[in-house]
Write a protein that holds these residues in place. Structure first.
Motif, PDB file in Angstrom:
ATOM      1  N   SER A  86      47.195  24.500  15.927  1.00  0.00           N
ATOM      2  CA  SER A  86      47.563  24.893  17.286  1.00  0.00           C
ATOM      3  C   SER A  86      46.337  25.419  18.018  1.00  0.00           C
ATOM      4  O   SER A  86      45.424  25.974  17.409  1.00  0.00           O
ATOM      5  CB  SER A  86      48.673  25.947  17.259  1.00  0.00           C
ATOM      6  N   LEU A  87      46.325  25.212  19.326  1.00  0.00           N
ATOM      7  CA  LEU A  87      45.234  25.668  20.175  1.00  0.00           C
ATOM      8  C   LEU A  87      45.820  26.486  21.311  1.00  0.00           C
ATOM      9  O   LEU A  87      46.907  26.170  21.809  1.00  0.00           O
ATOM     10  CB  LEU A  87      44.481  24.477  20.788  1.00  0.00           C
ATOM     11  N   ARG A  88      45.073  27.510  21.719  1.00  0.00           N
ATOM     12  CA  ARG A  88      45.488  28.281  22.886  1.00  0.00           C
ATOM     13  C   ARG A  88      44.261  28.915  23.514  1.00  0.00           C
ATOM     14  O   ARG A  88      43.250  29.147  22.844  1.00  0.00           O
ATOM     15  CB  ARG A  88      46.530  29.334  22.539  1.00  0.00           C
ATOM     16  N   VAL A  89      44.373  29.187  24.796  1.00  0.00           N
ATOM     17  CA  VAL A  89      43.313  29.885  25.512  1.00  0.00           C
ATOM     18  C   VAL A  89      43.441  31.364  25.193  1.00  0.00           C
ATOM     19  O   VAL A  89      44.544  31.922  25.177  1.00  0.00           O
ATOM     20  CB  VAL A  89      43.430  29.642  27.034  1.00  0.00           C
TER      21      VAL A  89
ATOM     22  N   GLY B 107      36.587  39.920  29.361  1.00  0.00           N
ATOM     23  CA  GLY B 107      36.130  39.101  30.465  1.00  0.00           C
ATOM     24  C   GLY B 107      35.651  37.713  30.088  1.00  0.00           C
ATOM     25  O   GLY B 107      35.136  36.991  30.929  1.00  0.00           O
ATOM     26  N   ARG B 108      35.820  37.337  28.833  1.00  0.00           N
ATOM     27  CA  ARG B 108      35.402  36.015  28.362  1.00  0.00           C
ATOM     28  C   ARG B 108      36.632  35.171  28.059  1.00  0.00           C
ATOM     29  O   ARG B 108      37.660  35.693  27.644  1.00  0.00           O
ATOM     30  CB  ARG B 108      34.568  36.141  27.082  1.00  0.00           C
ATOM     31  N   SER B 109      36.478  33.862  28.227  1.00  0.00           N
ATOM     32  CA  SER B 109      37.547  32.927  27.885  1.00  0.00           C
ATOM     33  C   SER B 109      37.094  32.068  26.721  1.00  0.00           C
ATOM     34  O   SER B 109      35.914  31.735  26.600  1.00  0.00           O
ATOM     35  CB  SER B 109      37.858  32.014  29.072  1.00  0.00           C
ATOM     36  N   GLY B 110      38.051  31.715  25.897  1.00  0.00           N
ATOM     37  CA  GLY B 110      37.738  30.866  24.763  1.00  0.00           C
ATOM     38  C   GLY B 110      38.952  30.091  24.318  1.00  0.00           C
ATOM     39  O   GLY B 110      40.034  30.211  24.900  1.00  0.00           O
ATOM     40  N   ILE B 111      38.757  29.299  23.303  1.00  0.00           N
ATOM     41  CA  ILE B 111      39.852  28.550  22.696  1.00  0.00           C
ATOM     42  C   ILE B 111      39.993  28.999  21.254  1.00  0.00           C
ATOM     43  O   ILE B 111      39.030  29.001  20.490  1.00  0.00           O
ATOM     44  CB  ILE B 111      39.598  27.031  22.756  1.00  0.00           C
ATOM     45  N   GLU B 112      41.200  29.403  20.921  1.00  0.00           N
ATOM     46  CA  GLU B 112      41.532  29.782  19.548  1.00  0.00           C
ATOM     47  C   GLU B 112      42.246  28.606  18.892  1.00  0.00           C
ATOM     48  O   GLU B 112      43.162  28.024  19.476  1.00  0.00           O
ATOM     49  CB  GLU B 112      42.441  30.996  19.529  1.00  0.00           C
ATOM     50  N   VAL B 113      41.811  28.261  17.696  1.00  0.00           N
ATOM     51  CA  VAL B 113      42.415  27.203  16.902  1.00  0.00           C
ATOM     52  C   VAL B 113      42.950  27.848  15.633  1.00  0.00           C
ATOM     53  O   VAL B 113      42.218  28.568  14.950  1.00  0.00           O
ATOM     54  CB  VAL B 113      41.376  26.120  16.522  1.00  0.00           C
ATOM     55  N   VAL B 114      44.213  27.600  15.333  1.00  0.00           N
ATOM     56  CA  VAL B 114      44.797  28.091  14.085  1.00  0.00           C
ATOM     57  C   VAL B 114      45.293  26.878  13.313  1.00  0.00           C
ATOM     58  O   VAL B 114      46.136  26.119  13.806  1.00  0.00           O
ATOM     59  CB  VAL B 114      45.938  29.095  14.327  1.00  0.00           C
ATOM     60  N   ALA B 115      44.730  26.684  12.130  1.00  0.00           N
ATOM     61  CA  ALA B 115      45.125  25.591  11.242  1.00  0.00           C
ATOM     62  C   ALA B 115      45.786  26.214  10.015  1.00  0.00           C
ATOM     63  O   ALA B 115      45.172  27.039   9.335  1.00  0.00           O
ATOM     64  CB  ALA B 115      43.903  24.779  10.836  1.00  0.00           C
ATOM     65  N   SER B 116      47.022  25.836   9.759  1.00  0.00           N
ATOM     66  CA  SER B 116      47.731  26.458   8.633  1.00  0.00           C
ATOM     67  C   SER B 116      48.526  25.422   7.851  1.00  0.00           C
ATOM     68  O   SER B 116      48.936  24.394   8.383  1.00  0.00           O
ATOM     69  CB  SER B 116      48.659  27.571   9.132  1.00  0.00           C
ATOM     70  N   ASP B 117      48.694  25.721   6.581  1.00  0.00           N
ATOM     71  CA  ASP B 117      49.473  24.852   5.704  1.00  0.00           C
ATOM     72  C   ASP B 117      50.102  25.687   4.604  1.00  0.00           C
ATOM     73  O   ASP B 117      49.751  26.841   4.408  1.00  0.00           O
ATOM     74  CB  ASP B 117      48.599  23.736   5.119  1.00  0.00           C
ATOM     75  N   ASP B 118      51.045  25.080   3.923  1.00  0.00           N
ATOM     76  CA  ASP B 118      51.706  25.714   2.778  1.00  0.00           C
ATOM     77  C   ASP B 118      51.272  25.036   1.484  1.00  0.00           C
ATOM     78  O   ASP B 118      52.029  24.994   0.520  1.00  0.00           O
ATOM     79  CB  ASP B 118      53.227  25.633   2.926  1.00  0.00           C
TER      80      ASP B 118
ATOM     81  N   PHE C  58      35.363  32.963  12.869  1.00  0.00           N
ATOM     82  CA  PHE C  58      35.960  32.188  11.778  1.00  0.00           C
ATOM     83  C   PHE C  58      36.651  33.165  10.849  1.00  0.00           C
ATOM     84  O   PHE C  58      36.040  34.119  10.376  1.00  0.00           O
ATOM     85  CB  PHE C  58      34.845  31.435  11.032  1.00  0.00           C
ATOM     86  N   ASP C  59      37.925  32.930  10.587  1.00  0.00           N
ATOM     87  CA  ASP C  59      38.671  33.778   9.665  1.00  0.00           C
ATOM     88  C   ASP C  59      39.477  32.884   8.735  1.00  0.00           C
ATOM     89  O   ASP C  59      40.184  31.982   9.194  1.00  0.00           O
ATOM     90  CB  ASP C  59      39.610  34.710  10.446  1.00  0.00           C
ATOM     91  N   LEU C  60      39.358  33.113   7.450  1.00  0.00           N
ATOM     92  CA  LEU C  60      40.033  32.313   6.431  1.00  0.00           C
ATOM     93  C   LEU C  60      40.930  33.215   5.606  1.00  0.00           C
ATOM     94  O   LEU C  60      40.484  34.236   5.078  1.00  0.00           O
ATOM     95  CB  LEU C  60      38.990  31.646   5.526  1.00  0.00           C
TER      96      LEU C  60
ATOM     97  N   LEU D  11      39.901  29.912  14.172  1.00  0.00           N
ATOM     98  CA  LEU D  11      38.591  29.695  14.774  1.00  0.00           C
ATOM     99  C   LEU D  11      38.661  30.080  16.236  1.00  0.00           C
ATOM    100  O   LEU D  11      39.674  29.862  16.885  1.00  0.00           O
ATOM    101  CB  LEU D  11      38.209  28.222  14.715  1.00  0.00           C
ATOM    102  N   ILE D  12      37.575  30.625  16.768  1.00  0.00           N
ATOM    103  CA  ILE D  12      37.457  30.818  18.216  1.00  0.00           C
ATOM    104  C   ILE D  12      36.095  30.330  18.658  1.00  0.00           C
ATOM    105  O   ILE D  12      35.070  30.638  18.039  1.00  0.00           O
ATOM    106  CB  ILE D  12      37.631  32.293  18.646  1.00  0.00           C
ATOM    107  N   LYS D  13      36.113  29.559  19.733  1.00  0.00           N
ATOM    108  CA  LYS D  13      34.882  29.129  20.404  1.00  0.00           C
ATOM    109  C   LYS D  13      34.952  29.722  21.810  1.00  0.00           C
ATOM    110  O   LYS D  13      35.910  29.501  22.536  1.00  0.00           O
ATOM    111  CB  LYS D  13      34.804  27.599  20.450  1.00  0.00           C
ATOM    112  N   TRP D  14      33.939  30.494  22.174  1.00  0.00           N
ATOM    113  CA  TRP D  14      33.900  31.159  23.479  1.00  0.00           C
ATOM    114  C   TRP D  14      33.134  30.317  24.486  1.00  0.00           C
ATOM    115  O   TRP D  14      32.140  29.685  24.145  1.00  0.00           O
ATOM    116  CB  TRP D  14      33.243  32.529  23.366  1.00  0.00           C
ATOM    117  N   SER D  15      33.623  30.324  25.708  1.00  0.00           N
ATOM    118  CA  SER D  15      32.937  29.641  26.799  1.00  0.00           C
ATOM    119  C   SER D  15      31.634  30.369  27.100  1.00  0.00           C
ATOM    120  O   SER D  15      31.568  31.607  27.051  1.00  0.00           O
ATOM    121  CB  SER D  15      33.829  29.626  28.034  1.00  0.00           C
ATOM    122  N   ARG D  16      30.599  29.637  27.381  1.00  0.00           N
ATOM    123  CA  ARG D  16      29.302  30.227  27.712  1.00  0.00           C
ATOM    124  C   ARG D  16      29.192  30.505  29.217  1.00  0.00           C
ATOM    125  O   ARG D  16      28.244  31.125  29.649  1.00  0.00           O
ATOM    126  CB  ARG D  16      28.166  29.292  27.305  1.00  0.00           C
ATOM    127  N   GLY D  17      30.170  29.975  29.986  1.00  0.00           N
ATOM    128  CA  GLY D  17      30.116  30.104  31.442  1.00  0.00           C
ATOM    129  C   GLY D  17      30.607  31.396  31.983  1.00  0.00           C
ATOM    130  O   GLY D  17      30.990  32.321  31.413  1.00  0.00           O
TER     131      GLY D  17
END
Length: 110
Positions: free
Chosen positions: A36-39, A44-55, A90-92, A104-110
């Protein structure tokens, strides 16, 4: 999503590669899971968080899995340590027999 936040084409490529790697891990080791992805906003920074999960089976030896060059499959060759370098956070979380969740989070540089 990333373009709307002002991500550069390079950062979009890095994020797409990181997502591809964690999604491939799900299909290779767990068979199925969810990405899943979400903003996200922080300080004051924006980024995209990605959560990958499994059983799936989880990761027996996290320390070894996080070493450069360690592989158990035929992925992009990045593995988890390479994926960690592509993003800003990065968190595992994993346990043998209890699945895996990678955030995972990637932050916008803008």
């Amino acid at each position: 999503m990333g373009a709307g936040l002002g991500f550069s084409s390079t950062d979009l490529t890095l994020l797409a590669t990181a997502i591809s790697e964690v999604a491939r891990n799900i299909t290779a080791y767990a068979g199925e899971g969810e990405v899943s992805l979400r903003v996200v906003e922080r300080a004051g920074r924006s980024g995209i968080e990605v959560v990958a999960s499994d059983d799936g089976p989880g990761i027996d030896d996290v320390e070894r899995a996080m070493q450069d060059g360690f592989t158990t499959g035929n992925g992009l060759g990045l593995g988890l340590p390479g994926t960690r370098r592509l993003v800003d956070e990065f968190d595992l979380r994993t346990a043998p027999g209890a699945g895996t969740t990678i955030r995972l989070i990637k932050w916008s540089r803008g």
